[in-house]
Design a protein around this motif. Structure first.
Motif, PDB file in Angstrom:
ATOM      1  N   UNK A   9     -49.251 -57.282 -10.363  1.00 60.12           N
ATOM      2  CA  UNK A   9     -50.173 -56.149 -10.232  1.00 60.12           C
ATOM      3  C   UNK A   9     -49.879 -55.355  -8.966  1.00 60.12           C
ATOM      4  N   UNK A  10     -49.425 -56.044  -7.906  1.00 62.25           N
ATOM      5  CA  UNK A  10     -49.117 -55.369  -6.646  1.00 62.25           C
ATOM      6  C   UNK A  10     -47.961 -54.384  -6.787  1.00 62.25           C
ATOM      7  N   UNK A  11     -47.104 -54.578  -7.808  1.00 61.97           N
ATOM      8  CA  UNK A  11     -46.008 -53.640  -8.036  1.00 61.97           C
ATOM      9  C   UNK A  11     -46.472 -52.389  -8.766  1.00 61.97           C
ATOM     10  N   UNK A  12     -47.717 -52.364  -9.225  1.00 66.48           N
ATOM     11  CA  UNK A  12     -48.237 -51.226  -9.974  1.00 66.48           C
ATOM     12  C   UNK A  12     -48.036 -51.328 -11.471  1.00 66.48           C
ATOM     13  N   UNK A  13     -47.383 -52.399 -11.934  1.00 68.70           N
ATOM     14  CA  UNK A  13     -47.074 -52.541 -13.360  1.00 68.70           C
ATOM     15  C   UNK A  13     -48.326 -52.869 -14.160  1.00 68.70           C
TER      16      UNK A  13
END
Length: 715
Positions: free
Chosen positions: A557-561
């Motif tokens: 989630x931290x990657x924005x995916x």
């Protein structure tokens, strides 16, 4: 290259003990830092002493490991300072009061001790006068040391000072031939000046002119010489350096475009500097040095503000913005906001400039951002634009079909997706298209095969899927393109999860985690962690498995995916179910179902899992309300069973609509098992037989084996 270097060092260590020194870590570049990190991981098992020296501002991450010792080097005490003065002065015996004064003023800083001692020795009989002219050291080492170094340069004469300034403009290390071309000094005087600098210990000489090269003794010596250049003279020197390099040293221009960018920027040649930075970044991307590439491209974007011509500025910005997306994807993640901003700006510039040469790669990058962000309608629109744009170019058409195939697959349109993947495969030529890994950040043949394997599994061909994924992995290992290899490792573990093979999933996920961690690929590292967590939970390590899945979900989630998040949540729900926490599993499934929207490919399995967890919830109740004969409990149990049956039927309908035979088989098996428990054997058999009989392969896979075992029980 890292692997080769580490093997070489290990080979040396097996022959004899090895000493290795990394100096000035506070200036280290990211790739060298990565090599050092890997080396420190391995050095504990080798007969080796590794020294890493750095200033206090560098924060080493290895402190606390059992084989790492941190030593803080204090300033020299008075005794050691006096000993160093004696060593530097040699046969020239300085009076005790002079040594005491040097000790007082240098405050135990070794470089300053050496420089001030040499300054006193060069002053000769006027030693006391030289000392009295020196400012006290106090707490401003650079200023005091600078004054000492400049005094020494001045005593060597104007020619030596000018040569030192010209050399400093070239860099810490410089060659005689380049220096001779830019210095305003006749050759005899140039050689004499260099000899003086070497004899004074300010530079180290290697070889003899005109083949000689020179190295400033310390970066502060270079800084001192460079700092005395007036702005006009400095720009002129850098301009001449850049021109000479371009005219006479094409091999340097080819190998070190970042060096040319530096000289052009210092010379005020902003456009040329940006062009060389762009070339350096593309070179770094080709070598998978993504952190360096991003830094160079951002430096170029910063320089754009110095360009007065708007048309030139836009053209150069398009070059930079269309290139920065790939390294940003690698180090930040495919759905990172910076990725979307870069490609959106690049598309805007393409339209403003009427540029079609960049448009295909820009649109593909933008499609990828929308896809992983789960904005599938936007991704589909961009994929259609790619197909319209790419009619005449096989490479662009290959990427366009792959983009459309992936979006259709995410939407659950598996048959249509396979048709586009097959067209992409037919267009793929390894010799012609392998270079696209640099332009697009991924080797198209590997990714096409990898996602084809996904589609084949959904469509009911588990063996063909495994064979196709194995080919993708073998190709990735042969090509050795890091990002594509991480993809292949990750998706091999993913396919093993589809096939419900926890041991194989664990093994492949471990390989994914190790490689993605080494390469700095947060997206694949997160997915590998989720898959390993699922495998742990499936093999009875419920707490550890759930913990790892949650960690992987947070990291992803931290990657924005956002794309495929419902799928990953289903692994957590399943792990909760395995641990007896059906309520938690149902809560997670509700979250997954709520965020499906257009990404429907895993929808059938979410509904099937919901039915299974409802039955787990019913079977796991141990309160008094479930006692036999309790009318309320009987009613509630009937509701759970009805909801589970409805979920199974919904899963079957979705799977049939999507032509997903594998998910239809799973949902059919779940519903048939429920009906069997209710004594509806004929109904269960009539449902499951045609689904099972459709399959022509994969009979050793758990799904088909479970279905066959259930059918045997129903006969």
């Amino acid at each position: 290259m890292f692997a080769a270097l580490l093997r070489q060092i290990e080979g040396l260590a097996r022959q004899q003990p090895v000493l290795m020194v990394f100096d000035d870590l506070h200036w280290i570049d990211p790739s060298s830092r990565e090599l050092l990190d890997r080396l420190i991981e391995r050095v504990a098992a080798w007969p080796m002493l590794l020294l890493a020296l750095f200033r206090p501002e560098f924060q080493p991450p290895w402190v606390g490991q059992p084989h790492v010792t941190l030593l803080t080097l204090a300033r020299l005490d008075r005794c050691d300072t006096a000993a160093m003065v004696a060593s530097v002065s040699g046969d020239a015996c300085l009076p005790p009061e002079v040594v005491a004064e040097i000790t007082e003023r240098t405050d135990g800083v070794p470089l300053f001790v050496e420089e001030l001692t040499r300054a006193v020795l060069e002053a000769g009989a006027q030693a006391s006068a030289a000392l009295s002219a020196m400012p006290h050291y106090g707490h401003s080492v650079p200023v005091t040391l600078h004054a000492s170094l400049m005094a020494r340069l001045d005593r060597l004469g104007s020619a030596a000072r000018e040569v030192a300034q010209a050399g400093a403009a070239i860099g810490r290390e410089f060659g005689y031939d380049l220096l001779a071309a830019i210095a305003d000094v006749p050759e005899p005087q140039l050689r004499e000046a260099l000899e003086r600098l070497a004899n004074a210990g300010l530079v180290f000489a290697r070889g003899t002119p005109p083949e000689a090269s020179y190295l400033f003794k310390h970066a502060l010596v270079q800084d001192a010489a460079y700092g005395t250049l007036l702005r006009g003279r400095r720009q002129s020197l850098h301009h001449r350096i850049a021109a000479i390099l371009e005219q006479r040293f094409p091999e340097i221009v080819q190998a070190q475009p970042a060096l040319l960018a530096h000289h052009c920027a210092e010379a005020g040649l902003t456009g040329e500097a940006i062009t060389y930075l762009h070339r350096a970044a593309k070179q770094a991307i080709a070598r998978s040095a993504m952190v360096e590439a991003v830094a160079q491209l951002r430096q170029g974007l910063t320089l754009l503000t110095k360009l007065p011509d708007e048309a030139v500025r836009r053209r150069l910005e398009l070059d930079l913005q269309s290139t920065i997306g790939v390294p940003l994807i690698v180090i930040k993640g495919m759905a990172a906001p910076e990725v979307g901003q870069a490609y959106a700006r690049a598309r805007e510039l393409c339209f403003q400039l009427g540029d079609t040469s960049h448009l295909s790669s820009v649109l593909f990058g933008l499609w990828w951002f929308y896809e992983v962000s789960a904005d599938l309608q936007a991704a589909h629109e961009v994929a259609e634009q790619l197909l319209d744009l790419a009619r005449a170019d096989p490479a662009d058409l290959l990427q366009a079909h792959r983009a459309m195939a992936h979006t259709l697959f995410s939407m659950g349109k598996c048959a249509s997706a396979l048709a586009h993947f097959e067209q992409a495969t037919a267009l793929y030529d390894p010799q012609r298209h392998r270079s696209l890994a640099v332009t697009f950040g991924q080797e198209p043949g590997i990714l096409t095969q990898g996602f084809t394997a996904h589609v084949l599994w959904y469509l009911g061909y588990p063996d063909r899927a495994l064979e196709t994924m194995s080919k993708a992995l073998a190709q990735a290992q042969e090509v050795a393109h890091p990002f594509s290899l991480a993809f292949a490792l990750d998706h091999t573990a993913w396919l093993r999860h589809y096939r419900r093979e926890p041991a194989e999933t664990w093994e492949r996920a471990d390989a994914d985690i190790e490689f993605s961690g080494e390469q700095g690929f947060p997206f694949f590292l997160a997915q590998g962690t989720i898959l390993r967590g699922w495998a742990l939970a499936e093999q009875g390590l419920h707490v550890e498995g759930i913990t790892q899945i949650r960690q992987g979900l947070a990291a992803r989630e931290a990657t924005g995916a956002v794309l495929v998040r419902p799928y990953w949540l289903s692994l957590l729900a399943q792990a909760y179910g395995r641990s007896g926490r059906a309520e938690d599993g149902l809560r997670v499934l509700d979250e997954a179902l709520a965020m499906l929207h257009d990404q429907q490919v895993w929808e059938a399995e979410l509904h099937r899992l919901r039915g299974e967890l409802l039955l787990h919830r019913l079977g796991g109740r141990d309160d008094a309300g479930t006692a036999a004969g309790d009318a309320y409990a009987v009613t509630e149990a009937g509701q759970f069973i009805a909801q589970a049956e409805s979920s199974f039927w919904h899963a079957i309908k979705v799977a049939r609509r999507q032509q997903s035979k594998s998910l239809e088989l799973r949902a059919g098996t779940s519903l048939a098992r429920l009906w069997k428990s209710q004594g509806k054997h004929a109904k269960a058999r009539d449902l499951l037989v045609p689904i099972y009989n459709w399959f022509t392969e994969g009979f050793d896979a758990p799904d088909l084996k479970d279905a066959k075992a259930l059918l045997d029980e129903l006969t």
